[in-house]
Design a protein around this motif. Structure first.
Motif, PDB file in Angstrom:
ATOM      1  N   THR A 273      52.664  10.382 -23.957  1.00 26.24           N
ATOM      2  CA  THR A 273      52.393  11.181 -25.007  1.00 26.24           C
ATOM      3  C   THR A 273      51.348  10.198 -26.039  1.00 26.24           C
ATOM      4  O   THR A 273      51.303   9.062 -25.949  1.00 26.24           O
ATOM      5  CB  THR A 273      53.551  11.235 -25.903  1.00 26.24           C
ATOM      6  N   VAL A 324      51.311  14.557 -22.779  1.00 28.58           N
ATOM      7  CA  VAL A 324      51.505  15.381 -23.965  1.00 28.58           C
ATOM      8  C   VAL A 324      50.414  14.746 -24.964  1.00 28.58           C
ATOM      9  O   VAL A 324      50.117  13.550 -25.239  1.00 28.58           O
ATOM     10  CB  VAL A 324      52.706  14.940 -24.486  1.00 28.58           C
ATOM     11  N   THR A 325      49.469  15.629 -25.602  1.00 30.24           N
ATOM     12  CA  THR A 325      48.450  15.352 -26.532  1.00 30.24           C
ATOM     13  C   THR A 325      49.317  14.915 -27.914  1.00 30.24           C
ATOM     14  O   THR A 325      49.233  13.792 -28.199  1.00 30.24           O
ATOM     15  CB  THR A 325      47.575  16.487 -26.835  1.00 30.24           C
ATOM     16  N   HIS A 346      43.648  19.384 -29.698  1.00 30.93           N
ATOM     17  CA  HIS A 346      44.423  19.799 -28.557  1.00 30.93           C
ATOM     18  C   HIS A 346      43.530  20.356 -27.535  1.00 30.93           C
ATOM     19  O   HIS A 346      43.484  19.920 -26.309  1.00 30.93           O
ATOM     20  CB  HIS A 346      45.741  20.113 -28.617  1.00 30.93           C
ATOM     21  N   ILE A 365      51.587  20.041 -25.024  1.00 30.60           N
ATOM     22  CA  ILE A 365      51.786  19.715 -26.597  1.00 30.60           C
ATOM     23  C   ILE A 365      53.136  20.208 -26.473  1.00 30.60           C
ATOM     24  O   ILE A 365      53.832  20.994 -26.125  1.00 30.60           O
ATOM     25  CB  ILE A 365      50.871  20.338 -27.339  1.00 30.60           C
ATOM     26  N   SER A 433      47.446  24.944 -22.491  1.00 30.14           N
ATOM     27  CA  SER A 433      48.764  23.854 -22.247  1.00 30.14           C
ATOM     28  C   SER A 433      49.382  24.490 -21.224  1.00 30.14           C
ATOM     29  O   SER A 433      49.566  25.752 -20.638  1.00 30.14           O
ATOM     30  CB  SER A 433      49.628  24.293 -23.373  1.00 30.14           C
TER      31      SER A 433
END
Length: 615
Positions: A273, A324-325, A346, A365, A433
């Motif tokens: 992350t 994960v952003t 994102h 995300i 995503s």
């Protein structure tokens, strides 16, 4: 009305018995899914004590090191070539009050030791301790077999006949801010968390010293059979000055190269992350910070337009298969402008990763949202309140990112400064995503505000404590019962609501779901003797019930759940608090020694006994 209120009875399918060969000797040996009608045969036998403590042991051997995982990305020495910088990699050493700033003589260098130290002066630390027990990476030692003896079983266990799909992702999670410590060492610059936590609360200065103990922590996970390890890499370590055009921290590159290689060598897959509450302090600081005028920095926090470009630049350094952003951005994007920047940043990172790099991994995300359920499901105003709760927490991010839909009307009409996205922006942001990350720790009972939602929301300058949500968040149902078994914190054990939530997410946002965090801090656990902390049956109940509902969600409701990551792999710093122990390992705060809890064994064995063999 939401699809989630449709009766699950209409969706249920007959459970087909499956005969599964179990190799584990642990908790999860299951009864056959049949019942016997044979009458009992009562009889006498000689008595003897048979319930002795038979040793049931997990063997300390991890999965063989994979040889194909490394194809997902280059080492950092190659990845950093994508960053926008006119400066080479550098090092800054450590922040030691009353020493570092005095010894720095490079005051003319905008990114030298003096400039780096000045950021720590702005952080204004109190009772700061530079290190705990360690000051360098600790070599791992083998986990003794005595720590791998399985705990006694609980009396009741799950009865199910489902297996997890072959490609399911199951593992554990943690975050740098909560376990690493070493905050001012090896070139790291200050983050939001060094300013946010009140002086009366414990700070993040040392926490679990995972920065030095990561090899041992990874080995302890591997011998338990963990296959996925989710962690974070602080922006403030990679780019201490945060912005495009600023130098890269060589010490951070070396450290996280080795951390990722250690995870891979242990047979696990890394999940990373980018931002887990620890935003660089310069984006959220309240004090004036002097910077070079040509880099465009000002002291407007997430209002600053440079945030998007800076985050995208930082995102170019990642090299793992699943990442994960933003983690739970609602908690630190404090206003509409901040939310808007998160959504756009994102999307830009996603396009860089897939369109520019042509990367084959998965990027997503993840959000926080304790599923809002109407206090009275038969009352339409309560259903509307639950809908609004979801819109304010999820729709504000998920509508554009997953569906290419506009920000919810409830957001546009309520939040100061809110404005819609253009058609071109929606097109660019749509479907950026690969999965829907969610941290569904518990559920929340939601009735509307006493005066109604509209009356509360109509006045943007409202002093109503419920503004801008304009709904209540409660923990008791319409009959006065708690929504579930209570923990040390806000978490209640709510597995059936969890299943309903998965159904809502899948049918609303139509993307594979990754449960990025879920966990349970047992009430008053920190006050107990170590042996009592380790026998954490309430946490086992939480995990096994939630995992059982994931299986039902997959097979009975048709929901694509990619997998789940337990929070946390060890008791950690919960943003100023050590009493809320979410970990599946206990920690001695004096010696930093870790101890496996019963729930760790129960959770791992539950998953292992329900995994189809991978090709």
């Amino acid at each position: 009305m939401r699809a989630s209120w449709i009766s699950f009875a209409a969706l249920a399918v007959a459970i087909q018995a499956q005969e599964v060969y179990l190799t584990t000797t642990g908790y999860s040996a299951r009864p056959q899914c049949t019942q016997s009608n044979v009458a009992p045969n009562y009889h006498f036998n000689p008595f003897s004590y048979t319930l002795d403590e038979t040793v049931r042991m997990r063997y300390a051997t991890s999965v063989p090191s994979p040889t194909t995982t490394r194809k997902y990305g280059p080492p950092y020495t190659d990845a950093i070539k994508h960053l926008i910088t006119s400066w080479s990699t550098s090092t800054w050493g450590c922040w030691i009050p009353e020493q570092t700033i005095i010894s720095a003589t490079d005051t003319e260098d905008p990114y030298g030791q003096a400039a780096w130290s000045s950021m720590w002066l702005q952080a204004d630390l109190h009772n700061y301790t530079t290190t705990g027990l360690f000051s360098t990476t600790v070599s791992p030692t083998p986990v003794p077999s005595s720590e791998l003896v399985l705990p006694p079983r609980d009396y009741f266990g799950p009865i199910d006949c489902y297996n997890f799909p072959k490609d399911s992702v199951f593992g554990v999670a943690g975050s740098a801010a909560q376990v690493e410590g070493a905050i001012g060492l090896d070139g790291r610059s200050p983050s939001l968390l060094e300013k946010l936590v009140p002086d009366s609360k414990p700070k993040d200065y040392i926490t679990n010293e995972n920065y030095f103990l990561y090899k041992q922590d990874i080995q302890r996970l591997a011998v338990m059979g963990v296959e996925y390890y989710s962690f974070t890499i602080p922006w403030t370590r990679i780019l201490p000055f945060a912005l495009p055009g600023t130098p890269i921290n060589q010490q951070a590159i070396d450290h996280y190269n080795d951390l990722i290689d250690t995870v891979l060598d242990a047979g696990m897959t890394p999940i990373v992350t980018m931002l887990h509450f620890d935003s660089p302090l310069m984006f959220v600081a309240n004090d004036n910070i002097t910077k070079r005028p040509d880099v465009g920095y000002n002291n407007a926090g997430y209002q600053n337009e440079t945030f998007v470009d800076a985050f995208v630049n930082y995102g170019k350094v990642y090299r793992v298969p699943l990442w994960v952003t933003f983690n739970e951005p609602l908690l630190y994007a404090y206003n509409f402008k901040g939310v808007d920047h998160v959504v756009k940043a994102h999307a830009e990172v996603y396009h860089f990763y897939h369109d520019t790099l042509k990367a084959t991994g998965k990027i997503g995300i993840k959000f926080n949202d304790n599923f809002g359920v109407p206090k009275d499901p038969k009352n339409f105003s309560h259903i509307l309140a639950a809908d609004r709760f979801q819109e304010m927490q999820l729709g504000i991010f998920a509508n554009p990112i997953f569906l290419g839909k506009q920000y919810p009307k409830s957001v546009l009409k309520t939040l100061p400064g809110a404005k819609p996205l253009s058609k071109s922006e929606l097109k660019h942001i749509r479907n950026t995503s690969d999965f829907f990350g969610i941290d569904p720790y518990t559920a929340t009972i939601v009735p509307p505000a006493n005066e109604g939602i509209k009356a509360c929301a109509i006045n943007l300058s409202s002093s109503n404590v419920l503004f801008p949500y304009c709904v209540k968040q409660e923990t008791k149902n319409i009959y006065g019962w708690n929504i579930g078994y209570r923990s040390e914190s806000y978490v209640y054990i709510t597995p059936t609501h969890f299943r309903e939530y998965l159904y809502y997410l899948w049918n609303t946002f139509r993307h594979p779901i990754l449960v990025g965090e879920f966990g349970f801090p047992v009430y008053a656990e920190a006050e107990r003797e170590l042996s009592d902390q380790l026998f954490d049956s309430p946490r086992s109940i939480y995990y096994i019930s939630f995992m059982s509902e994931i299986l039902k969600s997959i097979y009975e409701d048709g929901v694509y759940v990619m997998g789940a990551l337990a929070w946390s792999f060890v008791d950690n710093w919960e943003f100023g608090d050590y009493a809320q122990q979410f970990g599946i390992q206990a920690v001695n705060r004096t010696t930093q020694q870790r101890h496996y809890k019963k729930s760790f064994f129960d959770l791992v064995d539950f998953v292992k006994s329900r995994q189809l063999h991978k090709d």
